[in-house]
Each structure stands twice: as structure tokens, then as C-alpha cells.
Design a protein around this motif. Structure first.
Motif, PDB file in Angstrom:
ATOM      1  N   LEU A  46      44.052  41.705  45.180  1.00 34.92           N
ATOM      2  CA  LEU A  46      43.614  42.481  44.028  1.00 34.92           C
ATOM      3  C   LEU A  46      43.802  41.626  42.791  1.00 34.92           C
ATOM      4  O   LEU A  46      44.858  41.010  42.606  1.00 34.92           O
ATOM      5  CB  LEU A  46      44.446  43.762  43.918  1.00 34.92           C
ATOM      6  CG  LEU A  46      44.509  44.622  45.173  1.00 34.92           C
ATOM      7  CD1 LEU A  46      45.437  45.809  44.956  1.00 34.92           C
ATOM      8  CD2 LEU A  46      43.133  45.090  45.579  1.00 34.92           C
ATOM      9  N   CYS A  47      42.779  41.599  41.939  1.00 35.05           N
ATOM     10  CA  CYS A  47      42.799  40.736  40.764  1.00 35.05           C
ATOM     11  C   CYS A  47      42.440  41.498  39.497  1.00 35.05           C
ATOM     12  O   CYS A  47      41.696  42.476  39.539  1.00 35.05           O
ATOM     13  CB  CYS A  47      41.800  39.587  40.937  1.00 35.05           C
ATOM     14  SG  CYS A  47      42.215  38.452  42.272  1.00 35.05           S
ATOM     15  N   HIS A  48      42.948  40.986  38.387  1.00 33.32           N
ATOM     16  CA  HIS A  48      42.611  41.493  37.054  1.00 33.32           C
ATOM     17  C   HIS A  48      41.589  40.528  36.460  1.00 33.32           C
ATOM     18  O   HIS A  48      41.909  39.378  36.162  1.00 33.32           O
ATOM     19  CB  HIS A  48      43.879  41.548  36.190  1.00 33.32           C
ATOM     20  CG  HIS A  48      43.633  41.937  34.788  1.00 33.32           C
ATOM     21  ND1 HIS A  48      44.321  41.388  33.736  1.00 33.32           N
ATOM     22  CD2 HIS A  48      42.782  42.843  34.243  1.00 33.32           C
ATOM     23  CE1 HIS A  48      43.909  41.926  32.613  1.00 33.32           C
ATOM     24  NE2 HIS A  48      42.967  42.804  32.889  1.00 33.32           N
ATOM     25  N   ALA A  49      40.343  41.007  36.325  1.00 32.36           N
ATOM     26  CA  ALA A  49      39.257  40.152  35.843  1.00 32.36           C
ATOM     27  C   ALA A  49      38.496  40.865  34.734  1.00 32.36           C
ATOM     28  O   ALA A  49      37.438  41.455  34.969  1.00 32.36           O
ATOM     29  CB  ALA A  49      38.327  39.786  36.987  1.00 32.36           C
ATOM     30  N   PRO A  50      39.032  40.847  33.512  1.00 29.78           N
ATOM     31  CA  PRO A  50      38.330  41.512  32.418  1.00 29.78           C
ATOM     32  C   PRO A  50      36.968  40.883  32.107  1.00 29.78           C
ATOM     33  O   PRO A  50      36.083  41.549  31.589  1.00 29.78           O
ATOM     34  CB  PRO A  50      39.283  41.391  31.230  1.00 29.78           C
ATOM     35  CG  PRO A  50      40.315  40.396  31.618  1.00 29.78           C
ATOM     36  CD  PRO A  50      40.305  40.293  33.113  1.00 29.78           C
ATOM     37  N   ASP A  51      36.800  39.612  32.480  1.00 30.38           N
ATOM     38  CA  ASP A  51      35.513  38.932  32.314  1.00 30.38           C
ATOM     39  C   ASP A  51      34.909  38.740  33.707  1.00 30.38           C
ATOM     40  O   ASP A  51      35.156  37.740  34.387  1.00 30.38           O
ATOM     41  CB  ASP A  51      35.720  37.590  31.610  1.00 30.38           C
ATOM     42  CG  ASP A  51      34.426  36.839  31.351  1.00 30.38           C
ATOM     43  OD1 ASP A  51      33.365  37.214  31.923  1.00 30.38           O
ATOM     44  OD2 ASP A  51      34.468  35.856  30.583  1.00 30.38           O
ATOM     45  N   ALA A  52      34.111  39.718  34.138  1.00 29.42           N
ATOM     46  CA  ALA A  52      33.532  39.683  35.485  1.00 29.42           C
ATOM     47  C   ALA A  52      32.659  38.448  35.688  1.00 29.42           C
ATOM     48  O   ALA A  52      32.644  37.879  36.782  1.00 29.42           O
ATOM     49  CB  ALA A  52      32.727  40.958  35.746  1.00 29.42           C
ATOM     50  N   GLU A  53      31.942  38.035  34.661  1.00 31.02           N
ATOM     51  CA  GLU A  53      31.064  36.865  34.805  1.00 31.02           C
ATOM     52  C   GLU A  53      31.863  35.600  35.107  1.00 31.02           C
ATOM     53  O   GLU A  53      31.462  34.794  35.949  1.00 31.02           O
ATOM     54  CB  GLU A  53      30.202  36.681  33.560  1.00 31.02           C
ATOM     55  CG  GLU A  53      29.124  37.738  33.440  1.00 31.02           C
ATOM     56  CD  GLU A  53      28.218  37.513  32.234  1.00 31.02           C
ATOM     57  OE1 GLU A  53      28.071  36.358  31.788  1.00 31.02           O
ATOM     58  OE2 GLU A  53      27.660  38.516  31.761  1.00 31.02           O
ATOM     59  N   ALA A  54      32.992  35.409  34.439  1.00 27.74           N
ATOM     60  CA  ALA A  54      33.836  34.235  34.693  1.00 27.74           C
ATOM     61  C   ALA A  54      34.406  34.292  36.113  1.00 27.74           C
ATOM     62  O   ALA A  54      34.455  33.272  36.810  1.00 27.74           O
ATOM     63  CB  ALA A  54      34.970  34.160  33.676  1.00 27.74           C
TER      64      ALA A  54
END
Length: 184
Positions: A46-54
Motif C-alpha cells: 500500500l502506497c501514498h501517492a498524492p501525484d498519481a501521474e508521477a
């Protein structure tokens, strides 16, 4: 664990995924670290990715050539990105959402299941494994073992929010002895 693949933690270490995903605060969850995996169970990150594109760009470049690689983005619910592939004999699934991992339902499910197993002991573990072998997913297996009606995913979140006393109450109500000091 299947005889033809290494233990999940060895496969995870050999994959290098924790280093690759370090900018996204990866947390290992799911059935292997709980000791509830069956043949075909995957290793969940599980990851925290506030910038989905990156996140997508990194995953596509680093993992796009892996066996069985797939990636998609949900259309609702915060639009998390899910990538899956096979490595080291294990299916992997990476779930990346804009919300911090500590707030994600999957992590909260993992924590409450981990604590229930610590409190409920071997009998709870055996009951949950029997239900999993009968085809139930993890959360429904816990709910059935505890005699909880309704949506098992929501029920586990309610249990988790209720704290230690609520977990002990649920276990005792279902006929499981509890080990209050087990696993902290």
C-alpha cells in the motif's frame, strides 16, 4: 506458502520494491505477513501517492516489463492506481492512493486483523484459515469467525475504530479466549 516459491519476505526483499517505492511510503499488508496466505495469495503493498501521474510513470518504467504486468486506475473512490505483476514466484499488487497509508481502508483492515490474531490466538487463526480454504476472502472470513453480520469490510473498520476493548469484546462474544497482552 507454496513449496515452489520462497517465503513472501524473501521474495519481497529480492524484488527491491520497498526501495523503489520508498518515495511513496510503502507498507506491506495482506495475508502473507498475517500468516493467512493460501496458494495464489499475493503480496500487497500500500502506497501514498498524492501525484498519481508521477507514481504511474515510475511504475511503468520500472516494472512494465514484469511477468503478468497490469496497471489500472479506479474511476471513483479517490481514483487509486493498482499495479500487479508476478516476480520471484509470487503475485504482487501495489495499491497507491492519494490518502496516507495510515488512513487507507486496506491498512486499517490489516491492522485490525493482525491485532485480532494476536488476541484470539491459534484457535482464531485456525478458524479463519478454515474459512479461507472454503473460499472466503480475508475480511469476510474474520467477520464470519466473529459472527458479525452485514458488510464485513465496514464491520472490521468499525471494530478497528473501537479500540482494544471492542476487539476483546468481539472475540469473547464469538467464544474465543483472548490473550490481552499478546503482540502489544
Amino acid at each position: 506458502m507454496s513449496a515452489d516459491r520462497p517465503p513472501y519476505d524473501a521474495a519481497l526483499a529480492a524484488s527491491g520494491l520497498l526501495d523503489l517505492l520508498a518515495p511513496f511510503d510503502p507498507h506491506v499488508a495482506g495475508t502473507p505477513p498475517l500468516g493467512l496466505d493460501l496458494p495464489g495469495s499475493d503480496i500487497d503493498l500500500l502506497c501514498h501517492a498524492p501525484d498519481a501521474e508521477a507514481f504511474v510513470a515510475l511504475i511503468w518504467c520500472a516494472l512494465g516489463d514484469r511477468q503478468d504486468f497490469r496497471m489500472h486506475q479506479w474511476v471513483g473512490g479517490g481514483r487509486p492506481v493498482i499495479a500487479s505483476f508476478t516476480a520471484r514466484g509470487w503475485p504482487f499488487e501495489i495499491f497507491a492512493a492519494a490518502e496516507p497509508v495510515a488512513d487507507q481502508a486496506g491498512w486499517r483492515h490489516f491492522l485490525v486483523e493482525q491485532r485480532l490474531l494476536a488476541l484470539g490466538g491459534a484457535r482464531l487463526r485456525a478458524t479463519v484459515m478454515t474459512l479461507r480454504r472454503q473460499g472466503l476472502k480475508t475480511e469476510p472470513a474474520f467477520a464470519r469467525a466473529l459472527g458479525i453480520e452485514g458488510d464485513p469490510y465496514e464491520a472490521l473498520l468499525v471494530l478497528q475504530a473501537g479500540g482494544e476493548a471492542r476487539l476483546v469484546e468481539a472475540l469473547r462474544g464469538a467464544g474465543f479466549d483472548t490473550h490481552r497482552h499478546a503482540g502489544g
